[in-house]
Design an enzyme around this catalytic site. Sequence first.
Site, PDB file in Angstrom:
ATOM      1  N   GLU A  98      96.491  29.772  92.719  1.00 40.52           N
ATOM      2  CA  GLU A  98      95.954  28.663  93.542  1.00 40.52           C
ATOM      3  C   GLU A  98      96.081  29.478  95.355  1.00 40.52           C
ATOM      4  O   GLU A  98      95.240  28.802  96.102  1.00 40.52           O
ATOM      5  CB  GLU A  98      96.909  26.981  93.691  1.00 40.52           C
TER       6      GLU A  98
ATOM      7  N   GLU B 195      88.823  27.442  85.445  1.00 40.10           N
ATOM      8  CA  GLU B 195      87.339  27.830  86.274  1.00 40.10           C
ATOM      9  C   GLU B 195      86.788  26.329  87.075  1.00 40.10           C
ATOM     10  O   GLU B 195      85.617  26.002  87.394  1.00 40.10           O
ATOM     11  CB  GLU B 195      86.621  27.619  84.461  1.00 40.10           C
TER      12      GLU B 195
ATOM     13  N   ALA C 254     100.382  22.868  92.512  1.00 44.18           N
ATOM     14  CA  ALA C 254     101.196  22.329  91.635  1.00 44.18           C
ATOM     15  C   ALA C 254      99.815  22.557  90.333  1.00 44.18           C
ATOM     16  O   ALA C 254      98.865  22.742  90.435  1.00 44.18           O
ATOM     17  CB  ALA C 254     101.384  21.346  91.449  1.00 44.18           C
TER      18      ALA C 254
ATOM     19  N   PRO D  74     107.418   6.703  86.009  1.00 42.60           N
ATOM     20  CA  PRO D  74     108.070   6.839  84.927  1.00 42.60           C
ATOM     21  C   PRO D  74     107.949   4.900  84.714  1.00 42.60           C
ATOM     22  O   PRO D  74     107.787   4.427  83.308  1.00 42.60           O
ATOM     23  CB  PRO D  74     109.887   6.830  85.236  1.00 42.60           C
ATOM     24  N   GLY D  75     107.313   4.372  85.641  1.00 41.13           N
ATOM     25  CA  GLY D  75     107.063   2.498  84.585  1.00 41.13           C
ATOM     26  C   GLY D  75     105.947   2.275  82.850  1.00 41.13           C
ATOM     27  O   GLY D  75     105.556   1.961  83.228  1.00 41.13           O
TER      28      GLY D  75
ATOM     29  N   ILE E 257      96.016   6.169  71.710  1.00 40.25           N
ATOM     30  CA  ILE E 257      94.241   5.164  72.392  1.00 40.25           C
ATOM     31  C   ILE E 257      93.972   6.406  72.167  1.00 40.25           C
ATOM     32  O   ILE E 257      92.630   6.538  72.078  1.00 40.25           O
ATOM     33  CB  ILE E 257      94.673   3.905  73.215  1.00 40.25           C
ATOM     34  N   PHE E 258      94.183   7.275  73.172  1.00 40.40           N
ATOM     35  CA  PHE E 258      93.596   8.341  74.343  1.00 40.40           C
ATOM     36  C   PHE E 258      94.776   9.647  73.907  1.00 40.40           C
ATOM     37  O   PHE E 258      95.570   9.604  73.914  1.00 40.40           O
ATOM     38  CB  PHE E 258      93.229   8.095  74.405  1.00 40.40           C
TER      39      PHE E 258
ATOM     40  N   GLU F  68     105.600  12.254  83.123  1.00 42.39           N
ATOM     41  CA  GLU F  68     105.449  13.512  84.157  1.00 42.39           C
ATOM     42  C   GLU F  68     106.204  13.638  84.223  1.00 42.39           C
ATOM     43  O   GLU F  68     106.876  13.006  85.517  1.00 42.39           O
ATOM     44  CB  GLU F  68     104.063  13.478  84.351  1.00 42.39           C
TER      45      GLU F  68
END
Length: 186
Positions: A96, A140, A76, A114-115, A14-15, A119
């Site tokens: 960072e 940036e 992260a 996980p639903g 879809i994306f 990731e």
Amino acid sequence: MDHLVEKTIRKEKIFSGKVVQLYVEDVQLPNGKTSKREVIKHPGAVAIIPITKEGKLVLVRQYRKALERVLVEIPAGKLEKGEEPLATAQRELEEETGCRAQSMRHIVSFYTSPGFADELIHLYMAEGLEKLEDAVSLDEDEFVDILEVTLEEALEMLEKREIYDAKTAYALQYLQLRRVLGEENA
């Protein structure tokens, strides 16, 4: 084959963005019926628990558009294509915080949601931090403030909902457990 597995019948993208891809999948359920699943594909990420030589935790403050607020988090970042998680952790720590770690070790990897998403975050402990003479620049579109706090101060921030994300809460609980078990310097 596990009796709980859902078989994908049809999959439609879809994306496709610079960080995630969204699919809608038609699946056959274990009972033979069908359903739809919305699935976000993510390249994976790392999170780092940076500890200074003085025993302080290095955190970053940054604005999170999805929540429309500033959060305090452990450093992260997402994995780049072909990049190993340890290399990502080292790069993100430098970008960072402007620091390099004398030692970095993998703690655990976990799925964030996980639903609906795949990731996977790889959590690292970074100790013996040294400030870089030539700081590596942030992306940036990334702006952060750096904080050095004690574990107690970080836990207070968690109670006040300044720290509000799962990876950082997980990291703080890990540090608390180490303290309780007497493994702070392990």
